[in-house]
Scaffold this motif. Structure first.
Motif, PDB file in Angstrom:
ATOM      1  N   ASP A 272      33.878  29.795  63.827  1.00 24.08           N
ATOM      2  CA  ASP A 272      32.837  30.466  64.604  1.00 24.08           C
ATOM      3  C   ASP A 272      32.726  31.953  64.282  1.00 24.08           C
ATOM      4  O   ASP A 272      33.740  32.650  64.191  1.00 24.08           O
ATOM      5  CB  ASP A 272      33.113  30.322  66.105  1.00 24.08           C
ATOM      6  N   ILE A 273      31.504  32.438  64.145  1.00 21.64           N
ATOM      7  CA  ILE A 273      31.224  33.854  63.964  1.00 21.64           C
ATOM      8  C   ILE A 273      30.022  34.206  64.835  1.00 21.64           C
ATOM      9  O   ILE A 273      28.969  33.582  64.720  1.00 21.64           O
ATOM     10  CB  ILE A 273      30.920  34.196  62.492  1.00 21.64           C
ATOM     11  N   GLU A 274      30.195  35.197  65.712  1.00 18.91           N
ATOM     12  CA  GLU A 274      29.092  35.653  66.550  1.00 18.91           C
ATOM     13  C   GLU A 274      29.050  37.174  66.537  1.00 18.91           C
ATOM     14  O   GLU A 274      29.997  37.847  66.954  1.00 18.91           O
ATOM     15  CB  GLU A 274      29.242  35.166  67.992  1.00 18.91           C
TER      16      GLU A 274
ATOM     17  N   GLY B 175      41.104  30.681  52.870  1.00 14.01           N
ATOM     18  CA  GLY B 175      40.874  29.391  53.503  1.00 14.01           C
ATOM     19  C   GLY B 175      39.415  29.015  53.606  1.00 14.01           C
ATOM     20  O   GLY B 175      38.534  29.878  53.616  1.00 14.01           O
ATOM     21  N   LEU B 176      39.165  27.739  53.689  1.00 14.40           N
ATOM     22  CA  LEU B 176      37.832  27.214  53.954  1.00 14.40           C
ATOM     23  C   LEU B 176      37.870  26.515  55.309  1.00 14.40           C
ATOM     24  O   LEU B 176      38.562  25.510  55.468  1.00 14.40           O
ATOM     25  CB  LEU B 176      37.407  26.232  52.862  1.00 14.40           C
ATOM     26  N   LEU B 177      37.152  27.063  56.295  1.00 16.92           N
ATOM     27  CA  LEU B 177      37.161  26.546  57.659  1.00 16.92           C
ATOM     28  C   LEU B 177      35.899  25.744  57.906  1.00 16.92           C
ATOM     29  O   LEU B 177      34.802  26.167  57.540  1.00 16.92           O
ATOM     30  CB  LEU B 177      37.232  27.708  58.659  1.00 16.92           C
ATOM     31  N   SER B 178      36.026  24.596  58.542  1.00 21.35           N
ATOM     32  CA  SER B 178      34.858  23.757  58.782  1.00 21.35           C
ATOM     33  C   SER B 178      34.880  23.125  60.159  1.00 21.35           C
ATOM     34  O   SER B 178      35.944  22.996  60.778  1.00 21.35           O
ATOM     35  CB  SER B 178      34.748  22.653  57.721  1.00 21.35           C
TER      36      SER B 178
ATOM     37  N   MET C 248      27.872  33.045  65.277  1.00 20.80           N
ATOM     38  CA  MET C 248      27.499  31.654  65.503  1.00 20.80           C
ATOM     39  C   MET C 248      28.224  31.141  66.734  1.00 20.80           C
ATOM     40  O   MET C 248      29.424  31.214  66.840  1.00 20.80           O
ATOM     41  CB  MET C 248      27.913  30.831  64.288  1.00 20.80           C
ATOM     42  N   ARG C 249      27.482  30.620  67.718  1.00 16.79           N
ATOM     43  CA  ARG C 249      28.087  30.221  68.957  1.00 16.79           C
ATOM     44  C   ARG C 249      27.879  28.748  69.232  1.00 16.79           C
ATOM     45  O   ARG C 249      28.334  28.213  70.237  1.00 16.79           O
ATOM     46  CB  ARG C 249      27.470  31.073  70.088  1.00 16.79           C
ATOM     47  N   THR C 250      27.173  28.029  68.396  1.00 20.57           N
ATOM     48  CA  THR C 250      26.811  26.663  68.721  1.00 20.57           C
ATOM     49  C   THR C 250      27.983  25.712  68.723  1.00 20.57           C
ATOM     50  O   THR C 250      27.980  24.719  69.422  1.00 20.57           O
ATOM     51  CB  THR C 250      25.789  26.142  67.694  1.00 20.57           C
ATOM     52  N   ARG C 251      28.987  25.959  67.940  1.00 18.52           N
ATOM     53  CA  ARG C 251      30.111  25.032  67.863  1.00 18.52           C
ATOM     54  C   ARG C 251      31.057  25.314  69.010  1.00 18.52           C
ATOM     55  O   ARG C 251      31.655  26.372  69.078  1.00 18.52           O
ATOM     56  CB  ARG C 251      30.836  25.183  66.542  1.00 18.52           C
ATOM     57  N   PRO C 252      31.249  24.370  69.940  1.00 17.96           N
ATOM     58  CA  PRO C 252      32.075  24.628  71.105  1.00 17.96           C
ATOM     59  C   PRO C 252      33.551  24.697  70.746  1.00 17.96           C
ATOM     60  O   PRO C 252      34.032  23.977  69.890  1.00 17.96           O
ATOM     61  CB  PRO C 252      31.797  23.420  72.008  1.00 17.96           C
TER      62      PRO C 252
ATOM     63  N   LEU D  83      28.166  28.572  55.714  1.00 17.59           N
ATOM     64  CA  LEU D  83      27.102  27.701  56.208  1.00 17.59           C
ATOM     65  C   LEU D  83      27.097  27.826  57.724  1.00 17.59           C
ATOM     66  O   LEU D  83      27.967  27.278  58.408  1.00 17.59           O
ATOM     67  CB  LEU D  83      27.364  26.251  55.784  1.00 17.59           C
ATOM     68  N   ILE D  84      26.133  28.575  58.255  1.00 18.34           N
ATOM     69  CA  ILE D  84      26.129  28.882  59.684  1.00 18.34           C
ATOM     70  C   ILE D  84      24.848  28.417  60.373  1.00 18.34           C
ATOM     71  O   ILE D  84      24.581  28.802  61.505  1.00 18.34           O
ATOM     72  CB  ILE D  84      26.305  30.394  59.913  1.00 18.34           C
ATOM     73  N   ASP D  85      24.074  27.575  59.686  1.00 17.09           N
ATOM     74  CA  ASP D  85      22.861  27.024  60.282  1.00 17.09           C
ATOM     75  C   ASP D  85      23.228  26.134  61.460  1.00 17.09           C
ATOM     76  O   ASP D  85      24.027  25.202  61.329  1.00 17.09           O
ATOM     77  CB  ASP D  85      22.098  26.220  59.229  1.00 17.09           C
ATOM     78  N   GLU D  86      22.648  26.407  62.630  1.00 18.62           N
ATOM     79  CA  GLU D  86      22.983  25.645  63.826  1.00 18.62           C
ATOM     80  C   GLU D  86      22.592  24.177  63.703  1.00 18.62           C
ATOM     81  O   GLU D  86      23.163  23.321  64.382  1.00 18.62           O
ATOM     82  CB  GLU D  86      22.300  26.262  65.051  1.00 18.62           C
ATOM     83  N   GLU D  87      21.646  23.879  62.866  1.00 14.68           N
ATOM     84  CA  GLU D  87      21.197  22.499  62.698  1.00 14.68           C
ATOM     85  C   GLU D  87      21.966  21.752  61.620  1.00 14.68           C
ATOM     86  O   GLU D  87      21.794  20.544  61.457  1.00 14.68           O
ATOM     87  CB  GLU D  87      19.698  22.479  62.353  1.00 14.68           C
ATOM     88  N   ALA D  88      22.793  22.449  60.884  1.00 14.17           N
ATOM     89  CA  ALA D  88      23.550  21.808  59.805  1.00 14.17           C
ATOM     90  C   ALA D  88      24.629  20.897  60.381  1.00 14.17           C
ATOM     91  O   ALA D  88      25.196  21.181  61.437  1.00 14.17           O
ATOM     92  CB  ALA D  88      24.179  22.862  58.901  1.00 14.17           C
ATOM     93  N   PRO D  89      24.946  19.798  59.703  1.00 15.68           N
ATOM     94  CA  PRO D  89      25.974  18.871  60.216  1.00 15.68           C
ATOM     95  C   PRO D  89      27.387  19.434  60.138  1.00 15.68           C
ATOM     96  O   PRO D  89      28.273  18.964  60.837  1.00 15.68           O
ATOM     97  CB  PRO D  89      25.819  17.643  59.307  1.00 15.68           C
ATOM     98  N   VAL D  90      27.590  20.433  59.282  1.00 13.82           N
ATOM     99  CA  VAL D  90      28.917  21.019  59.112  1.00 13.82           C
ATOM    100  C   VAL D  90      28.799  22.537  59.122  1.00 13.82           C
ATOM    101  O   VAL D  90      27.891  23.098  58.508  1.00 13.82           O
ATOM    102  CB  VAL D  90      29.574  20.568  57.789  1.00 13.82           C
ATOM    103  N   ALA D  91      29.690  23.201  59.823  1.00 13.84           N
ATOM    104  CA  ALA D  91      29.797  24.664  59.787  1.00 13.84           C
ATOM    105  C   ALA D  91      30.945  25.036  58.861  1.00 13.84           C
ATOM    106  O   ALA D  91      32.030  24.477  58.962  1.00 13.84           O
ATOM    107  CB  ALA D  91      30.038  25.219  61.184  1.00 13.84           C
ATOM    108  N   LEU D  92      30.696  25.992  57.964  1.00 16.12           N
ATOM    109  CA  LEU D  92      31.706  26.399  56.991  1.00 16.12           C
ATOM    110  C   LEU D  92      31.879  27.910  57.010  1.00 16.12           C
ATOM    111  O   LEU D  92      30.895  28.652  57.044  1.00 16.12           O
ATOM    112  CB  LEU D  92      31.310  25.961  55.576  1.00 16.12           C
ATOM    113  N   SER D  93      33.120  28.352  56.979  1.00 14.59           N
ATOM    114  CA  SER D  93      33.434  29.766  56.854  1.00 14.59           C
ATOM    115  C   SER D  93      34.606  29.931  55.896  1.00 14.59           C
ATOM    116  O   SER D  93      35.461  29.052  55.781  1.00 14.59           O
ATOM    117  CB  SER D  93      33.796  30.376  58.213  1.00 14.59           C
ATOM    118  N   LEU D  94      34.637  31.065  55.231  1.00 13.14           N
ATOM    119  CA  LEU D  94      35.731  31.404  54.328  1.00 13.14           C
ATOM    120  C   LEU D  94      36.725  32.285  55.077  1.00 13.14           C
ATOM    121  O   LEU D  94      36.341  33.245  55.748  1.00 13.14           O
ATOM    122  CB  LEU D  94      35.191  32.150  53.113  1.00 13.14           C
TER     123      LEU D  94
END
Length: 279
Positions: free
Chosen positions: A31-33, A129-132, A1-5, A99-110
């Motif tokens: 971020d995950i790409e 951890g829960l990363l957002s 995932m690259r959308t979050r700067p 949650l890695i949908d580029e259109e989602a309001p929040v990005a979430l990773s464990l």
């Protein structure tokens, strides 16, 4: 995932230490790409109220293995007052996309990580951890909750050694030894208990390649028994993030933060810097 700067967070963790991490420690991005590889260099220095600085340095390599899994392996170094910089431990960090949908309001990773200190007697630590990351207009909002725990293996090893040395030990002596170990664990509860920490930051996007804002991090003590306020660790201050492209098309990301302690249990200030080279 690259959308979050650049960077951001909200983390819930079960793992590492009972004090703030290395002075070089920064906010972990969700971020995950897939296919991305990166080398990181991080350095930090903090000055305690006695005026003596402690320095930390981290070198790591990370890769996006799949669309939902990124892993990173790093070496940690530390320089305490009056000493040379020396190897301090090995860290393995994994991020799993929730949650890695580029259109989602929040990005979430464990986040799942493990750390092995250089001194084997210190045991090891684990982190969950829960990363957002949340984008609001030109702002990036990050929040981070941390549950941290160290695992001490010394009592178990001592018990095994004693058993081998004296196979005829009486039940009464074994009970006394177990009680001693139990008391020792209680005495070291501050070091082996689960600690609640946090990280946060609020960044403003000045341009595509430049962000600035404020960030903070700290720990309040055991998750179910907070330490007195003056013994807690809280620091905050300004931060700046940027990115540049190399002649070969690779990217260099950097971030700098100057954090000030706001309690007696926190270093007066922490200056940290991270440089990330993306392939």
């Amino acid at each position: 995932m690259r959308t979050r700067p650049l960077l951001s967070i909200a983390a819930l963790a079960l793992g590492c230490t009972t004090a703030l991490a290395s002075p070089a420690e920064g906010v972990i991005a969700p971020d995950i790409e897939r296919g991305e590889r990166e080398f990181e260099f991080a350095f930090g220095t903090e000055r305690n109220r006695d005026g003596k600085p402690t320095n930390g340095l981290e070198l790591s390599f990370g890769a996006g293995v799949t669309d939902r899994w990124a892993t990173e392996l790093g070496l940690e170094f530390e320089r305490e007052p009056g000493d040379d910089m020396k190897y301090d431990g090995l860290e393995w960090e994994n991020r799993f996309g929730l949650l890695i949908d580029e259109e989602a309001p929040v990005a979430l990773s464990l986040l799942l990580g493990f750390e092995r200190p250089r001194e084997r007697a210190e045991g090891w630590s684990s982190t969950l951890g829960l990363l957002s990351e949340t984008k609001i207009g030109r702002f990036l909002l990050n929040a981070n909750l941390l549950l941290e725990r160290s695992w001490d293996v010394r009592a178990e090893e001592d018990g095994d050694d004693a058993e081998h040395e004296d196979g005829d030990e009486s039940e009464e002596e074994e009970e006394e030894e177990n009680e001693t170990h139990a008391l020792g664990e209680d005495d070291d509860d501050e070091e082996s208990g689960t600690v609640l920490g946090y990280q946060w930051q609020l960044l403003y996007r000045h341009s595509h390649s430049l962000y600035y804002g404020v960030q903070g991090m700290g720990e309040v003590g055991k998750w179910n028994d907070w330490a007195p306020h003056d013994d807690q660790e809280h620091k905050l201050g300004p931060a700046i993030f940027g990115r540049m492209k190399t002649a070969g098309g690779q990217r260099l990301n950097y971030d700098v933060g100057l954090l000030f302690g706001v309690t007696d249990g926190t270093p007066d200030y922490t200056l940290r810097f991270k440089l990330e080279y993306e392939l």
